[in-house]
Design a protein around this motif. Structure first.
Motif, PDB file in Angstrom:
ATOM      1  N   GLU A  82       2.469   1.808  -3.427  1.00  0.00           N
ATOM      2  CA  GLU A  82       1.491   2.317  -4.390  1.00  0.00           C
ATOM      3  C   GLU A  82       1.306   3.824  -4.220  1.00  0.00           C
ATOM      4  O   GLU A  82       1.261   4.581  -5.205  1.00  0.00           O
ATOM      5  N   ALA A 106      -5.963  -7.342  -4.746  1.00  0.00           N
ATOM      6  CA  ALA A 106      -6.401  -5.950  -4.970  1.00  0.00           C
ATOM      7  C   ALA A 106      -5.468  -4.914  -4.333  1.00  0.00           C
ATOM      8  O   ALA A 106      -5.034  -3.970  -5.008  1.00  0.00           O
ATOM      9  N   PRO A 107      -5.119  -5.052  -3.033  1.00  0.00           N
ATOM     10  CA  PRO A 107      -4.236  -4.040  -2.433  1.00  0.00           C
ATOM     11  C   PRO A 107      -2.853  -4.007  -3.060  1.00  0.00           C
ATOM     12  O   PRO A 107      -2.194  -2.960  -3.043  1.00  0.00           O
ATOM     13  N   GLU A 128       0.832  -1.211   0.000  1.00  0.00           N
ATOM     14  CA  GLU A 128       0.000   0.000   0.000  1.00  0.00           C
ATOM     15  C   GLU A 128       0.863   1.257   0.000  1.00  0.00           C
ATOM     16  O   GLU A 128       0.571   2.231  -0.704  1.00  0.00           O
ATOM     17  N   GLU A 179      -9.271 -10.504  -2.753  1.00  0.00           N
ATOM     18  CA  GLU A 179      -9.052  -9.553  -1.658  1.00  0.00           C
ATOM     19  C   GLU A 179      -7.572  -9.423  -1.300  1.00  0.00           C
ATOM     20  O   GLU A 179      -7.160  -8.428  -0.689  1.00  0.00           O
ATOM     21  N   TYR A 185      -6.027  -1.244  -5.461  1.00  0.00           N
ATOM     22  CA  TYR A 185      -7.463  -1.223  -5.700  1.00  0.00           C
ATOM     23  C   TYR A 185      -8.246  -1.793  -4.523  1.00  0.00           C
ATOM     24  O   TYR A 185      -7.744  -2.607  -3.755  1.00  0.00           O
ATOM     25  N   ASN A 186      -9.490  -1.349  -4.438  1.00  0.00           N
ATOM     26  CA  ASN A 186     -10.471  -1.991  -3.581  1.00  0.00           C
ATOM     27  C   ASN A 186     -10.888  -3.301  -4.249  1.00  0.00           C
ATOM     28  O   ASN A 186     -11.079  -3.353  -5.460  1.00  0.00           O
ATOM     29  N   SER A 187     -11.033  -4.401  -3.473  1.00  0.00           N
ATOM     30  CA  SER A 187     -11.290  -5.713  -4.068  1.00  0.00           C
ATOM     31  C   SER A 187     -12.609  -5.746  -4.847  1.00  0.00           C
ATOM     32  O   SER A 187     -12.695  -6.367  -5.912  1.00  0.00           O
ATOM     33  N   SER A 188     -13.635  -5.065  -4.341  1.00  0.00           N
ATOM     34  CA  SER A 188     -14.924  -5.058  -5.028  1.00  0.00           C
ATOM     35  C   SER A 188     -14.812  -4.349  -6.378  1.00  0.00           C
ATOM     36  O   SER A 188     -15.308  -4.837  -7.404  1.00  0.00           O
ATOM     37  N   TYR A 189     -14.117  -3.205  -6.389  1.00  0.00           N
ATOM     38  CA  TYR A 189     -13.964  -2.437  -7.619  1.00  0.00           C
ATOM     39  C   TYR A 189     -13.095  -3.193  -8.625  1.00  0.00           C
ATOM     40  O   TYR A 189     -13.400  -3.254  -9.829  1.00  0.00           O
ATOM     41  N   LEU A 190     -12.010  -3.817  -8.113  1.00  0.00           N
ATOM     42  CA  LEU A 190     -11.125  -4.566  -9.009  1.00  0.00           C
ATOM     43  C   LEU A 190     -11.881  -5.709  -9.665  1.00  0.00           C
ATOM     44  O   LEU A 190     -11.692  -5.999 -10.851  1.00  0.00           O
TER      45      LEU A 190
END
Length: 516
Positions: free
Chosen positions: A400, A436-437, A397, A433, A441-446
């Motif tokens: 990024e 994504a990080p 994180e 999950e 990214y957020n896992s839902s959005y990815l």
């Protein structure tokens, strides 16, 4: 409260004995009575009262015979013999059988009261001595079990004292409760295994150095434990507030000799000390997951290694190579898993790594507004983590944020980087999950953009990658199907069969036979 039984053929005598004393105040409860010797003997054998008031001239079976037969069958309670003045011969026989108390009829209240008080005192003393004996026996048992587990030499025991646990097989489990509300957890581990433990026949429990240790004994309980592990593997993610959500369990190998129990214990203990390397939501770890440090050179952490990783990561951050950053961190994670260093040393190494990267990037991009946390915050965060994956995720994180701050987000190529990462790490426990990080990214959005850009769901894509690699292994190697399943990332061979037939429309064996 002690128990009392009254045996006399005369109803008025039995009623009088009930009322003549305040039995409850003396600590006794009358639990029955009988009017003949046969019923009296049957009741005594079945209910084992602490005190029996017994008429010496009982119908069917004489009182002296009742005493003899009861003692032969193991009765250890006290008798008060009730006799007439002409029954001296019977009284002598009762004394011969070990009766210490006898009273003549009609019963004198004061004499009976004094006798019952004396018996109560004897019972109290006997009970206290028994409790002391059982406590000493328990302590001796725990000490012996402790020495067996740690591999301490046990001297040869006398024939009448065999302190080794008896079973056809053994396995050691260590478990700890690590919920924030652990003190409120009231269930026992045996509840999870769905077994009873009468007389310690299923397992032995002991605390060693603050660790809760179980020695499983016998095929039945070992199979129950395997069933428990399979249930956990199927669930993967225990629900919050469930027992599994607050337990961490390690287990050593199965052994068949009591003298090898310490091997299973040492493996479970080593695994407990390696909880730091577990994955997210992982609550069990077994001896097969111990790194074979003896068969390979352990990974050493030193300044040269630190500078090498620092150089690689800084280069990938500057080039916004997210997949290479992720792979480098993954490589670091694997190497640390095979390190012989203790956890504190590994945390210090990771802290130094991040601080070194921060220092060099701050110098290179002194005009950029990079959102570095303070050095104290970094040290505190790394030092307080229970798991390595938490620290690796934190690094990801942070890196990024740095890449975005220095102006190289490279967002158009992120999906290619993710696919590249999957292609090189499909054999690991890849989940949306977790990925994504790594790429900011957020896992839902990815999940949504992955589906849109690739044309299929994240899990479907991983399954297809794994199945394609398994097809290659089926054709070009002699590996067994379960070995191929493990190599491509499926822990359960039955699950692999299901996925393979779904995408290939035939079983792995059929595919191999047709294409070999």
């Amino acid at each position: 409260m002690y128990t009392t039984f009254i045996a006399d053929d005369e109803l008025i005598i039995r009623q009088g004995l009930r009322c003549i004393l305040d039995w409850e105040e003396l600590g006794f409860q009358i639990i029955g009575e009988a009017a003949n010797g046969a019923d009296a003997l049957d009741f005594i054998i079945k209910n084992n009262p602490d005190l029996v008031l017994l008429d010496i001239r009982m119908p069917q079976i004489l009182g002296t015979e009742i005493v003899r037969r009861a003692k032969e069958q193991g009765f250890t309670g006290k008798f008060i013999i009730l006799s007439g003045f002409t029954d001296f011969e019977y009284t002598q026989a009762a004394i011969h059988y070990g009766v210490d108390y006898y009273l003549t009829k009609p019963i004198d209240e004061d004499a009976l009261l004094e006798t019952v008080k004396n018996i109560a005192l004897q019972l109290d003393t006997s009970k206290h001595q028994q409790e002391i004996f059982l406590e000493y026996k328990r302590k001796a048992h725990d000490m012996i079990l402790h020495d067996i587990l740690i591999g301490q030499d046990i001297p040869t025991a006398p024939d009448d004292f065999d302190y080794y646990p008896k079973a056809d097989c053994y396995q050691v489990i260590i478990y700890e409760k690590y919920s924030h509300n652990a003190e409120r957890i009231t269930y026992r581990f045996s509840d999870l295994l769905m077994v009873t433990n009468e007389d310690n026949n299923s397992y032995e429990a002991i605390t060693i150095d603050g660790n809760e240790v179980l020695l499983l004994k016998g095929t039945f309980i070992l199979q129950k434990f395997q069933d428990f592990l399979e249930r956990y593997e199927r669930e993967q993610k225990p629900q919050t507030n469930s027992p599994l959500d607050s337990l961490f369990i390690t287990y050593g190998r199965t052994v068949t000799s009591p003298k090898d129990i310490h091997t299973s214990y040492e493996e479970a203990l080593r695994l407990l000390q390696r909880r730091f390397f577990c994955e997210h939501k992982q609550h069990t770890i077994g001896y097969k997951q111990l790194p074979q440090l003896e068969s390979r050179k352990p990974f050493e952490i030193n300044q040269d290694v630190l500078q090498n990783y620092c150089k690689q990561l800084i280069g990938y951050i500057q080039a916004a190579k997210r997949n290479q950053v992720a792979e480098t961190l993954h490589d670091l994670e694997n190497n640390l898993y095979n390190s012989a260093e203790d956890i504190q040393e590994i945390k210090l190494f990771l802290t130094d790594l991040y601080l070194t990267i921060k220092e060099k990037l701050s110098h290179l991009y002194h005009n950029a507004d990079i959102p570095f946390p303070g050095n104290g915050d970094i040290i505190a965060f790394v030092g307080s983590r229970y798991y390595l994956y938490e620290i690796i995720l934190y690094f990801t994180e942070q890196f990024e944020l740095i890449m975005r701050a220095i102006g190289n987000p490279s967002s158009d190529s992120v999906m290619d980087d993710i696919i590249h990462y999957i292609e090189h790490n499909y054999m690991d426990n890849i989940k949306l999950e977790n990925i994504a990080p790594l790429f900011g990214y957020n896992s839902s959005y990815l999940g949504k953009i992955f589906n849109k850009k690739v044309g299929e769901g994240f899990n479907v894509f991983i399954d297809k990658v794994r199945i394609n690699h398994s097809k290659d292994l089926l054709i070009n190697t002699e590996l067994k199907v379960y070995e191929i399943a493990e190599k491509v990332g499926y822990r359960n061979v039955d699950y692999f069969h299901t996925k393979f037939k779904k995408y290939v429309k035939e079983s792995p064996a059929e595919f191999r036979k047709k294409n070999k």
